[in-house]
Design an enzyme around this catalytic site. Structure first.
Site, PDB file in Angstrom:
ATOM      1  N   ARG A 183      -0.046   7.673  -2.284  1.00  0.00           N
ATOM      2  CA  ARG A 183       0.448   8.716  -1.366  1.00  0.00           C
ATOM      3  C   ARG A 183       1.898   9.082  -1.667  1.00  0.00           C
ATOM      4  O   ARG A 183       2.279  10.245  -1.624  1.00  0.00           O
ATOM      5  CB  ARG A 183       0.316   8.242   0.093  1.00  0.00           C
ATOM      6  CG  ARG A 183      -1.026   8.583   0.693  1.00  0.00           C
ATOM      7  CD  ARG A 183      -1.303   7.784   1.929  1.00  0.00           C
ATOM      8  NE  ARG A 183      -1.659   6.403   1.600  1.00  0.00           N
ATOM      9  CZ  ARG A 183      -1.743   5.442   2.498  1.00  0.00           C
ATOM     10  NH1 ARG A 183      -1.478   5.688   3.752  1.00  0.00           N
ATOM     11  NH2 ARG A 183      -2.091   4.221   2.120  1.00  0.00           N
ATOM     12  N   TRP A 184       2.696   8.079  -1.988  1.00  0.00           N
ATOM     13  CA  TRP A 184       4.106   8.329  -2.325  1.00  0.00           C
ATOM     14  C   TRP A 184       4.177   9.326  -3.483  1.00  0.00           C
ATOM     15  O   TRP A 184       4.974  10.264  -3.461  1.00  0.00           O
ATOM     16  CB  TRP A 184       4.791   7.019  -2.706  1.00  0.00           C
ATOM     17  CG  TRP A 184       6.245   7.156  -3.035  1.00  0.00           C
ATOM     18  CD1 TRP A 184       7.294   7.019  -2.169  1.00  0.00           C
ATOM     19  CD2 TRP A 184       6.813   7.482  -4.318  1.00  0.00           C
ATOM     20  NE1 TRP A 184       8.482   7.230  -2.829  1.00  0.00           N
ATOM     21  CE2 TRP A 184       8.217   7.518  -4.144  1.00  0.00           C
ATOM     22  CE3 TRP A 184       6.282   7.737  -5.580  1.00  0.00           C
ATOM     23  CZ2 TRP A 184       9.094   7.804  -5.198  1.00  0.00           C
ATOM     24  CZ3 TRP A 184       7.152   8.024  -6.625  1.00  0.00           C
ATOM     25  CH2 TRP A 184       8.541   8.055  -6.433  1.00  0.00           C
ATOM     26  N   LEU A 193      11.919 -19.709  -5.487  1.00  0.00           N
ATOM     27  CA  LEU A 193      10.859 -18.919  -4.850  1.00  0.00           C
ATOM     28  C   LEU A 193       9.515 -19.172  -5.534  1.00  0.00           C
ATOM     29  O   LEU A 193       9.427 -19.175  -6.764  1.00  0.00           O
ATOM     30  CB  LEU A 193      11.210 -17.422  -4.980  1.00  0.00           C
ATOM     31  CG  LEU A 193      10.135 -16.445  -4.495  1.00  0.00           C
ATOM     32  CD1 LEU A 193      10.072 -16.430  -2.966  1.00  0.00           C
ATOM     33  CD2 LEU A 193      10.407 -15.031  -5.020  1.00  0.00           C
ATOM     34  N   SER A 211      -7.058  -5.840  -5.949  1.00  0.00           N
ATOM     35  CA  SER A 211      -8.130  -6.511  -5.221  1.00  0.00           C
ATOM     36  C   SER A 211      -9.427  -6.479  -6.026  1.00  0.00           C
ATOM     37  O   SER A 211      -9.574  -5.695  -6.974  1.00  0.00           O
ATOM     38  CB  SER A 211      -8.350  -5.837  -3.868  1.00  0.00           C
ATOM     39  OG  SER A 211      -9.028  -4.612  -4.053  1.00  0.00           O
ATOM     40  N   THR A 212     -10.385  -7.309  -5.605  1.00  0.00           N
ATOM     41  CA  THR A 212     -11.693  -7.333  -6.285  1.00  0.00           C
ATOM     42  C   THR A 212     -12.379  -5.968  -6.144  1.00  0.00           C
ATOM     43  O   THR A 212     -13.260  -5.643  -6.927  1.00  0.00           O
ATOM     44  CB  THR A 212     -12.606  -8.439  -5.681  1.00  0.00           C
ATOM     45  OG1 THR A 212     -12.495  -8.399  -4.247  1.00  0.00           O
ATOM     46  CG2 THR A 212     -12.188  -9.819  -6.148  1.00  0.00           C
ATOM     47  N   ASP A 240       0.835  -1.206   0.000  1.00  0.00           N
ATOM     48  CA  ASP A 240       0.000   0.000   0.000  1.00  0.00           C
ATOM     49  C   ASP A 240       0.871   1.258   0.000  1.00  0.00           C
ATOM     50  O   ASP A 240       2.017   1.229   0.444  1.00  0.00           O
ATOM     51  CB  ASP A 240      -0.899  -0.040   1.247  1.00  0.00           C
ATOM     52  CG  ASP A 240      -2.079   0.914   1.127  1.00  0.00           C
ATOM     53  OD1 ASP A 240      -2.333   1.418   0.011  1.00  0.00           O
ATOM     54  OD2 ASP A 240      -2.744   1.147   2.147  1.00  0.00           O
ATOM     55  N   ARG A 277      -0.478   9.563  -9.712  1.00  0.00           N
ATOM     56  CA  ARG A 277      -0.535   8.296  -8.967  1.00  0.00           C
ATOM     57  C   ARG A 277       0.096   7.153  -9.755  1.00  0.00           C
ATOM     58  O   ARG A 277       0.734   6.270  -9.186  1.00  0.00           O
ATOM     59  CB  ARG A 277      -1.992   7.952  -8.636  1.00  0.00           C
ATOM     60  CG  ARG A 277      -2.633   8.880  -7.626  1.00  0.00           C
ATOM     61  CD  ARG A 277      -4.117   8.545  -7.449  1.00  0.00           C
ATOM     62  NE  ARG A 277      -4.311   7.181  -6.990  1.00  0.00           N
ATOM     63  CZ  ARG A 277      -4.252   6.818  -5.716  1.00  0.00           C
ATOM     64  NH1 ARG A 277      -4.026   7.709  -4.777  1.00  0.00           N
ATOM     65  NH2 ARG A 277      -4.423   5.564  -5.372  1.00  0.00           N
ATOM     66  N   ARG A 314     -11.786   2.037  -8.626  1.00  0.00           N
ATOM     67  CA  ARG A 314     -10.925   3.219  -8.814  1.00  0.00           C
ATOM     68  C   ARG A 314     -11.239   3.866 -10.159  1.00  0.00           C
ATOM     69  O   ARG A 314     -11.890   3.256 -11.007  1.00  0.00           O
ATOM     70  CB  ARG A 314      -9.462   2.790  -8.778  1.00  0.00           C
ATOM     71  CG  ARG A 314      -9.094   2.290  -7.409  1.00  0.00           C
ATOM     72  CD  ARG A 314      -7.612   2.184  -7.246  1.00  0.00           C
ATOM     73  NE  ARG A 314      -7.350   1.836  -5.861  1.00  0.00           N
ATOM     74  CZ  ARG A 314      -6.213   2.047  -5.233  1.00  0.00           C
ATOM     75  NH1 ARG A 314      -5.206   2.595  -5.867  1.00  0.00           N
ATOM     76  NH2 ARG A 314      -6.062   1.713  -3.977  1.00  0.00           N
ATOM     77  N   HIS A 353       2.667   3.831  -8.815  1.00  0.00           N
ATOM     78  CA  HIS A 353       2.510   2.403  -9.121  1.00  0.00           C
ATOM     79  C   HIS A 353       3.731   1.873  -9.880  1.00  0.00           C
ATOM     80  O   HIS A 353       4.162   0.751  -9.682  1.00  0.00           O
ATOM     81  CB  HIS A 353       1.237   2.166  -9.926  1.00  0.00           C
ATOM     82  CG  HIS A 353      -0.021   2.464  -9.164  1.00  0.00           C
ATOM     83  ND1 HIS A 353      -0.238   1.994  -7.890  1.00  0.00           N
ATOM     84  CD2 HIS A 353      -1.126   3.188  -9.477  1.00  0.00           C
ATOM     85  CE1 HIS A 353      -1.424   2.407  -7.456  1.00  0.00           C
ATOM     86  NE2 HIS A 353      -1.974   3.146  -8.399  1.00  0.00           N
TER      87      HIS A 353
HETATM   88  C1  FPP Z   1      -1.925   0.303  -3.288  1.00  0.00           C
HETATM   89  O1  FPP Z   1      -1.457   1.641  -3.282  1.00  0.00           O
HETATM   90  C2  FPP Z   1      -1.379  -0.403  -4.410  1.00  0.00           C
HETATM   91  C3  FPP Z   1      -2.075  -0.971  -5.429  1.00  0.00           C
HETATM   92  C4  FPP Z   1      -3.553  -0.960  -5.519  1.00  0.00           C
HETATM   93  C5  FPP Z   1      -1.392  -1.614  -6.539  1.00  0.00           C
HETATM   94  C6  FPP Z   1      -0.230  -2.492  -6.210  1.00  0.00           C
HETATM   95  C7  FPP Z   1       0.519  -2.608  -7.435  1.00  0.00           C
HETATM   96  C8  FPP Z   1       1.866  -2.478  -7.565  1.00  0.00           C
HETATM   97  C9  FPP Z   1       2.806  -2.353  -6.456  1.00  0.00           C
HETATM   98  C10 FPP Z   1       2.377  -2.432  -8.932  1.00  0.00           C
HETATM   99  C11 FPP Z   1       3.101  -3.568  -9.469  1.00  0.00           C
HETATM  100  C12 FPP Z   1       2.746  -4.920  -9.067  1.00  0.00           C
HETATM  101  C13 FPP Z   1       3.208  -6.018  -9.708  1.00  0.00           C
HETATM  102  C14 FPP Z   1       2.900  -7.364  -9.194  1.00  0.00           C
HETATM  103  C15 FPP Z   1       4.042  -5.903 -10.910  1.00  0.00           C
HETATM  104  P1  FPP Z   1      -2.535   2.803  -3.298  1.00  0.00           P
HETATM  105  O2  FPP Z   1      -2.672   3.286  -4.682  1.00  0.00           O
HETATM  106  O3  FPP Z   1      -3.811   2.326  -2.673  1.00  0.00           O
HETATM  107  O4  FPP Z   1      -1.847   3.864  -2.406  1.00  0.00           O
HETATM  108  P2  FPP Z   1      -2.597   4.964  -1.537  1.00  0.00           P
HETATM  109  O5  FPP Z   1      -3.331   4.231  -0.458  1.00  0.00           O
HETATM  110  O6  FPP Z   1      -1.475   5.787  -1.010  1.00  0.00           O
HETATM  111  O7  FPP Z   1      -3.501   5.720  -2.464  1.00  0.00           O
END
Ligand code: FPP
Length: 228
Positions: A12-13, A119, A53-54, A8, A21, A59, A25
């Site tokens: 925010r990052w 792994l 997630s489902t 997660d 955003r 979004r 990612h």
């Molecule tokens: C949550 O951050 C993250 C996600 C919904 C996506 C996770 C995906 C990745 C890390 C990208 C790559 C993955 C693979 C397997 C190649 P958020 O957007 O909810 O962050 P926030 O809560 O700060 O808005």
């Protein structure tokens, strides 16, 4: 050791840096490669990552599209590396609403890494714990209706064969980055006895050093599985 990570804080990052955003990612995807590469040295045999997630379909359409593009790009660009590094990739979740080009790529990666025994990398994509349990119950119901299974004989072990994680050990440890202390529908069945660790670090800022530190703490926490 089996570690699950709720990655997660990508959004925010990015927002903290006045970046889109999608950029967060993208950084998150680079972090995936870094952590996956470090797993064997850290004694991690199975890594389960919560990628989508489902509920993530809710979004903005452009964010969903950019995440799907990122997953596809990741599978294409890391294909050989994963095959050669002896990583076995398994996708968890319901692939039916995912675009065919992406599902084809997922199956290709699973097939190409099927015999790898380093792994195990589970990527949870369109995954929800409740959805997984419901799908398992449906499959069991089908088997029961055709006489292949008997409800009277159902045990924890026999039920686990219907889950996406069939044949795998349950997670020892679940880590969630970016400060929130909730599980967001991740591996609900499998985490019955997992340790939970929440860090404030966002996923793009997470590091192999922090993971290693968390594992050292975990080593000292004595799990009893309800015994003593
Ligand atoms: C949550 O951050 C993250 C996600 C919904 C996506 C996770 C995906 C990745 C890390 C990208 C790559 C993955 C693979 C397997 C190649 P958020 O957007 O909810 O962050 P926030 O809560 O700060 O808005």
């Amino acid at each position: 050791m089996h570690v699950g990570i709720i990655m997660d804080g990508n959004g925010r990052w990015a927002v903290e840096r006045r970046l889109p955003r999608a950029f967060g990612h993208k950084r998150g995807a680079s972090k995936v490669t870094e952590i996956v590469t470090a797993c064997p040295d850290l004694g991690i045999k199975t890594l389960t990552l919560y990628a989508f997630s489902t509920e993530n379909w809710n979004r903005a359409a452009h964010e969903v599209a950019s995440l799907m593009k990122l997953f596809r790009g990741y599978m294409q660009s890391k294909f050989l590396q994963l095959v050669q590094n002896n990583v076995k990739v398994i996708f968890l979740g319901d692939s039916s609403p995912i675009k065919k080009v992406i599902v084809d790529q997922m199956r290709k990666l699973e097939e190409a890494t099927e015999k790898n025994d380093g792994l195990t990398l589970n990527i949870a994509l369109n995954y929800g714990g409740r959805d997984e349990i419901l799908r398992a119950v449906q499959k069991f119901g089908m088997d029961a209706s055709t006489g292949k299974a008997n409800p009277k004989d159902l045990t924890v072990e026999s039920f686990e064969k219907y889950l996406d994680t069939k044949g795998q050990k349950n997670p020892d440890l679940i880590i969630r980055t970016a400060g929130q202390q909730r599980l967001s529908n991740f591996l609900l069945w499998q985490i019955a006895y997992s340790e939970l660790y929440f860090t404030k670090t966002t996923w793009p800022d997470f590091s192999v050093e922090e993971l290693s530190q968390i594992l050292m703490e975990f080593d000292q926490c004595g799990r009893t599985f309800g015994g003593n």
